[in-house]
Design a protein around this motif. Structure first.
Motif, PDB file in Angstrom:
ATOM      1  N   PRO A 251       0.850  -1.201   0.000  1.00 47.94           N
ATOM      2  CA  PRO A 251       0.000   0.000   0.000  1.00 47.94           C
ATOM      3  C   PRO A 251       0.880   1.243   0.000  1.00 47.94           C
ATOM      4  O   PRO A 251       2.014   1.213   0.467  1.00 47.94           O
ATOM      5  CB  PRO A 251      -0.788  -0.137   1.306  1.00 47.94           C
ATOM      6  N   ILE A 252       0.322   2.336  -0.522  1.00 44.99           N
ATOM      7  CA  ILE A 252       1.066   3.583  -0.548  1.00 44.99           C
ATOM      8  C   ILE A 252       0.080   4.749  -0.424  1.00 44.99           C
ATOM      9  O   ILE A 252      -1.065   4.659  -0.886  1.00 44.99           O
ATOM     10  CB  ILE A 252       1.909   3.708  -1.836  1.00 44.99           C
ATOM     11  N   ALA A 253       0.523   5.823   0.230  1.00 42.62           N
ATOM     12  CA  ALA A 253      -0.371   6.961   0.447  1.00 42.62           C
ATOM     13  C   ALA A 253       0.429   8.231   0.646  1.00 42.62           C
ATOM     14  O   ALA A 253       1.612   8.199   0.990  1.00 42.62           O
ATOM     15  CB  ALA A 253      -1.263   6.712   1.665  1.00 42.62           C
ATOM     16  N   LEU A 254      -0.232   9.355   0.429  1.00 42.25           N
ATOM     17  CA  LEU A 254       0.266  10.663   0.843  1.00 42.25           C
ATOM     18  C   LEU A 254      -0.382  10.992   2.186  1.00 42.25           C
ATOM     19  O   LEU A 254      -1.407  10.415   2.546  1.00 42.25           O
ATOM     20  CB  LEU A 254      -0.090  11.724  -0.195  1.00 42.25           C
ATOM     21  N   HIS A 255       0.200  11.948   2.928  1.00 40.20           N
ATOM     22  CA  HIS A 255      -0.286  12.169   4.296  1.00 40.20           C
ATOM     23  C   HIS A 255      -0.381  13.658   4.643  1.00 40.20           C
ATOM     24  O   HIS A 255       0.098  14.091   5.684  1.00 40.20           O
ATOM     25  CB  HIS A 255       0.636  11.444   5.278  1.00 40.20           C
TER      26      HIS A 255
END
Length: 206
Positions: free
Chosen positions: A14-18
């Protein structure tokens, strides 16, 4: 802004911006607009020990009417909330654009991203509900997190079959030695505010 990932080995993660956007002090004095969306999923694990009025592991039709444990609805587009709460929700098939209007101050923050890279949006409404350090019941902000993930449940769940993955991808296939790139933008606009509506013109780009 640009993000680059250079994997050492093949992996499915999984990958995300925060991004975290601050909120004004007065309840309801900010308006969150996430654009067109189909459903809003509440977190499957709840928020214990932090308070949250939302029905755990449920699906609501939109962000303005998220279903609560007592059967009522709460409008998560109108922030801050009146009562302390720590709520996490996921919006599959997000629009790729979010605005936060500070209605009484006359300015707006805009977040834009590539929805092909991050098809979902996770929102963390941190509304003075987290009592432990370093928050100490004072943190007032909304996390606006474009993601390719099943909430924040980690790589084991996101990389396998899960309910969110039946709608959108919840993990990215990275290849060893191959750079993966994405770009996103945060901008600020001055606004002429009339009630909950804003006529905004671009002023600056962060």
């Amino acid at each position: 802004m640009e993000l680059e990932v250079l994997p050492r080995r093949d992996c499915l993660l999984p990958i995300a911006l925060h991004p975290i956007l601050s909120l004004p002090l007065k309840p309801g004095s900010a308006r969150l607009n996430i654009g067109p969306h189909d459903t809003v999923w509440s977190h499957p694990l709840g928020s214990d020990p932090d308070p949250c009025p939302l029905l755990v592991d449920d699906v609501s039709p939109n962000l303005a009417g998220v279903i609560c444990r007592d059967g009522s609805e709460i409008d998560l587009t109108s922030l801050p909330l009146a009562e302390p709460a720590e709520c996490r929700v996921l919006v599959p098939n997000a629009s790729g654009r979010v605005t936060l209007d500070r209605l009484e101050e006359g300015w707006q923050t805009v977040l834009e991203w590539n929805r092909a890279d991050f098809p979902s949006l996770m929102l963390w409404v941190s509304n003075r509900g987290r009592k432990g350090s370093p928050w100490n019941g004072r943190h007032l902000a909304v996390g606006v997190e474009p993601c390719r993930a099943a909430f924040d449940l980690g790589p084991t769940i996101s990389a396998q079959s899960n309910p969110v993955a039946s709608i959108v991808s919840t993990a990215m296939a990275f290849r060893a030695g191959k750079v993966w790139r994405t770009a996103y933008a945060v901008s600020v606009r001055s606004c002429t505010v009339q009630g909950s509506l804003s006529d905004c013109r671009k002023r600056a780009v962060a």
